[in-house]
Design an enzyme around this catalytic site. Structure first.
Site, PDB file in Angstrom:
ATOM      1  CE1 TYR A 133      -3.732   2.475   0.382  1.00 14.54           C
ATOM      2  CE2 TYR A 133      -2.370   3.439   2.103  1.00 14.54           C
ATOM      3  CZ  TYR A 133      -3.449   3.518   1.244  1.00 14.54           C
ATOM      4  OH  TYR A 133      -4.235   4.635   1.244  1.00 14.54           O
ATOM      5  CE  LYS A 188      -2.991   5.853  -1.502  1.00 13.76           C
ATOM      6  NZ  LYS A 188      -4.111   6.310  -2.358  1.00 13.76           N
TER       7      LYS A 188
END
Length: 256
Positions: free
Chosen positions: A180, A184
């Site tokens: 995750y 980003k």
């Protein structure tokens, strides 16, 4: 549904992905409150329809799974037929893990460890959060180019800041993993790539962190409400004459 949405020539047109719940819903609601026609993107159309009904008369549910090109193409075709252009794209749809619902924040952090993370899980999450953003942005560009002041807002995270997480004093340092958090960082890079390429066309592209809001992405462990988390994305989205290639959060500019 009519073939042409009434007053679309007078109202600004927005598409928000993952808008049936959480921060995406709050962004869509705020835009509608500001007079926008808002397409409420949702993988599940029924969920999108319920959200649009809650938002109001200028919100329209649209079935959109950013990992499925057929739904992207259908959504773009529909927006083109009904509204003729797109003024604002908010890439908000995201997942934090590829496993079963109900994963704890600790489990998600452990799953993302660089040394042990499942490559298949990484592919599935990046498919939505990274490749889906590129696919949808590319597909909507013809509609965005018809706008007098087109903007693209990518909902990122402070975790994507390599400058921040490389600081030994960063409180979230141990949560930086490859499933995750690193995506980003990739999303920030994609934001910059689009911003540089589209700058000459006056299409603004920015990355925004909503802060640590309590959502399904973090097992609802965030310290802010989704209403608070939506404030900075909405602020950036509404600035038709704002800058491009920025990365900001609730407290101002963030380091890349």
């Amino acid at each position: 549904m009519e073939n042409q949405i009434e007053s679309s020539a007078e109202r600004l047109i927005a598409l928000v992905t993952g808008a049936n719940q959480g921060i995406g819903f709050q962004i869509a609601k705020a835009l509608a409150d500001k007079g926008y026609i808002v397409y409420v993107g949702s993988r599940n159309l029924s969920n999108g329809e319920n959200a649009a009904a809650d938002i109001g008369a200028t919100a329209y549910a649209i079935q959109l799974d950013v990992t499925e090109q057929s739904t992207i193409s259908a959504a773009v075709e529909r927006i083109g037929k009904e509204s003729g252009r797109l003024d604002l794209l908010v890439n908000n749809a995201a997942i934090s893990h590829a496993g079963e619902p109900g994963r704890t924040l600790e489990e998600m952090t452990e799953d993302g460890r660089a040394s042990t993370a499942s490559i298949e899980s990484m592919r599935r999450v990046w498919e939505t959060n990274v490749f889906g953003v590129v696919a949808l942005t590319q597909a909507t560009l013809p509609l965005l180019r018809k706008s007098a002041a087109a903007r693209i807002v990518n909902v990122s995270s402070g975790l994507g800041s390599l400058t921040w997480v490389s600081d030994p004093d960063c409180w979230a340092r141990e949560q930086f993993g490859v499933i995750y958090a690193a995506l980003k960082t990739a999303l920030n890079g994609i934001t910059m790539a689009f911003a540089i390429e589209l700058e000459k066309e006056n299409i603004k592209v920015n990355a925004v962190s909503p802060g640590f809001a309590a959502t399904a992405l973090n097992d609802f462990r965030g310290t802010d409400t989704v209403e608070v988390g939506s404030l900075e994305p909405v602020r950036v989205a509404l600035k038709t004459d704002g800058p491009t290639a920025t990365f900001t959060g609730p407290d101002g500019p963030l380091p890349w």
